[in-house]
Structure formats: C-alpha cells, structure tokens
Write a protein that holds these residues in place. Sequence first.
Motif, short mmCIF file in Angstrom:
data_model
loop_
_atom_site.label_atom_id
_atom_site.label_comp_id
_atom_site.label_asym_id
_atom_site.label_seq_id
_atom_site.Cartn_x
_atom_site.Cartn_y
_atom_site.Cartn_z
N MET A 16 0.70 -1.07 -0.46
CA MET A 16 0.09 -0.33 0.23
C MET A 16 0.81 1.55 0.17
N ASP A 17 1.56 1.10 0.87
CA ASP A 17 2.66 2.42 1.33
C ASP A 17 3.01 2.36 -0.55
N LEU A 18 3.53 1.48 -1.18
CA LEU A 18 4.37 1.30 -1.90
C LEU A 18 3.77 1.71 -3.57
N ALA A 19 1.94 1.64 -3.02
CA ALA A 19 1.44 1.90 -4.27
C ALA A 19 0.70 4.05 -3.99
N GLU A 20 0.90 3.93 -2.85
CA GLU A 20 0.68 5.29 -2.62
C GLU A 20 2.34 6.10 -3.32
N GLU A 21 3.11 5.65 -3.53
CA GLU A 21 4.88 6.81 -3.81
C GLU A 21 4.38 6.60 -5.12
N VAL A 22 3.96 5.46 -6.08
CA VAL A 22 4.47 5.11 -7.37
C VAL A 22 2.86 6.23 -7.81
N TYR A 23 1.52 6.37 -7.21
CA TYR A 23 0.83 7.43 -7.25
C TYR A 23 1.60 9.10 -7.63
N ARG A 24 2.05 8.85 -6.68
CA ARG A 24 2.13 9.88 -6.37
C ARG A 24 3.78 11.16 -7.82
N ALA A 25 4.71 9.87 -7.54
CA ALA A 25 5.44 10.25 -8.66
C ALA A 25 5.11 10.08 -10.42
N THR A 26 3.76 9.64 -10.53
CA THR A 26 3.08 9.27 -11.12
C THR A 26 2.54 10.61 -12.18
N GLN A 27 2.01 11.15 -10.75
CA GLN A 27 1.45 12.98 -11.00
C GLN A 27 2.17 13.19 -12.07
N ARG A 28 3.41 13.42 -11.78
CA ARG A 28 4.35 14.10 -12.91
C ARG A 28 4.83 14.09 -14.14
N PHE A 29 3.84 12.62 -15.05
CA PHE A 29 4.90 11.97 -15.96
C PHE A 29 3.30 13.08 -17.09
N PRO A 30 4.19 12.83 -17.92
CA PRO A 30 4.08 13.93 -19.01
C PRO A 30 2.32 12.96 -19.12
N LYS A 31 1.68 14.00 -19.47
CA LYS A 31 0.38 14.44 -19.65
C LYS A 31 0.00 12.94 -20.60
N GLU A 32 0.51 12.82 -21.98
CA GLU A 32 0.32 12.37 -23.31
C GLU A 32 0.68 10.51 -22.74
N GLU A 33 1.69 10.06 -21.73
CA GLU A 33 1.50 8.95 -20.94
C GLU A 33 0.82 8.63 -19.80
N LEU A 34 -0.24 9.25 -20.04
CA LEU A 34 -1.87 8.77 -19.05
C LEU A 34 -2.33 7.68 -19.86
N TYR A 35 -2.14 7.16 -20.56
CA TYR A 35 -2.77 5.55 -21.02
C TYR A 35 -1.55 5.43 -21.91
N GLY A 36 -0.67 4.98 -20.93
CA GLY A 36 0.91 4.43 -21.71
C GLY A 36 1.35 4.27 -20.54
N ILE A 37 2.06 4.44 -19.76
CA ILE A 37 2.65 3.95 -18.66
C ILE A 37 2.55 4.56 -17.45
N THR A 38 2.17 5.44 -18.02
CA THR A 38 1.53 5.75 -16.22
C THR A 38 0.45 5.07 -15.58
N SER A 39 -0.75 4.45 -17.07
CA SER A 39 -2.09 3.57 -16.75
C SER A 39 -1.24 2.38 -16.75
N GLN A 40 -0.41 1.88 -16.83
CA GLN A 40 0.28 0.44 -16.87
C GLN A 40 1.38 0.05 -15.65
N LEU A 41 1.68 1.38 -15.27
CA LEU A 41 2.39 1.52 -13.51
C LEU A 41 1.45 1.20 -12.13
N ARG A 42 0.28 2.03 -12.67
CA ARG A 42 -0.45 2.01 -11.71
C ARG A 42 -1.29 1.43 -11.56
N ARG A 43 -1.97 0.36 -12.33
CA ARG A 43 -2.49 -0.68 -12.66
C ARG A 43 -1.67 -1.90 -11.95
N ALA A 44 -0.25 -1.78 -12.40
CA ALA A 44 0.16 -3.34 -11.96
C ALA A 44 1.09 -3.01 -9.99
#
Length: 127
Positions: A16-44
Amino acid sequence: MPVQSYRQVVAWQKAMDLAEEVYRATQRFPKEELYGITSQLRRAVISVPSNIAEGQGRQSTGEFRQFLGNARGSLLEVESHLLLAERFHDLRHEAAEDLLGRSAEAGKVLNGLIAALQQSRRKNAGH
C-alpha cells in the motif's frame, strides 16, 4: 496472535505504501503518457496489495499462496515499468532508485510470507 485481517499483513502494508508513492510519482509524468506507462504502472502497483488482500480472504492456504504469487508477479511488473519510466526520462534516477528500493523491500516481506506458508504446509503435511 493470528492475522485477523489483510490489513495486519505487513506485506500488504508495504504494498500500500509503495502504491501511494508510485501514484505520487506518476502525477508528474507527461500527460501524453496517461494511457501508456502511467496507466500500466498504476494498474500493476494496485494489483500487488489487491492480490494480497484477496488471497488472505480465501478459504485455503494454497489459494492464499497462489494470490501471493500473483502479487509477486505484479511487483516485478512494477519494477519493469519503473525502469522503463526512468529510461523514457519520465522518472528521475533518484526517484526510480527510491521506488525500486521500496519495491525490493515489499518483495522481501512478500517472499518471506510465501516461504512461511510453504514451510507451514510442509510441516502440516508431515503430521
């Protein structure tokens, strides 16, 4: 004292702690990655604590171990996505190292739980 809830499982807490930190980190990813690496990473990363919780609620130790194996697979998927995000320059090296360290720590606890369940199974099979 036996575990009464998945919330008491240390592997779940670390995931759970890891998921929270990953979500924080992916908020800074480029918007064009929202349906790419951001989505894949968050789902995993969400899959890790979800599988631990679901497995803990199952009727048998064998089923629990199976879900813990799924969680471990998802954790390795998270690590791969983090490395890709670093390569794509969406994630700074320092942030990637921190998240990979957290993932490794969660993985050690998860592997310890899996090993303890396997040892318990062997011990019970011998009686």
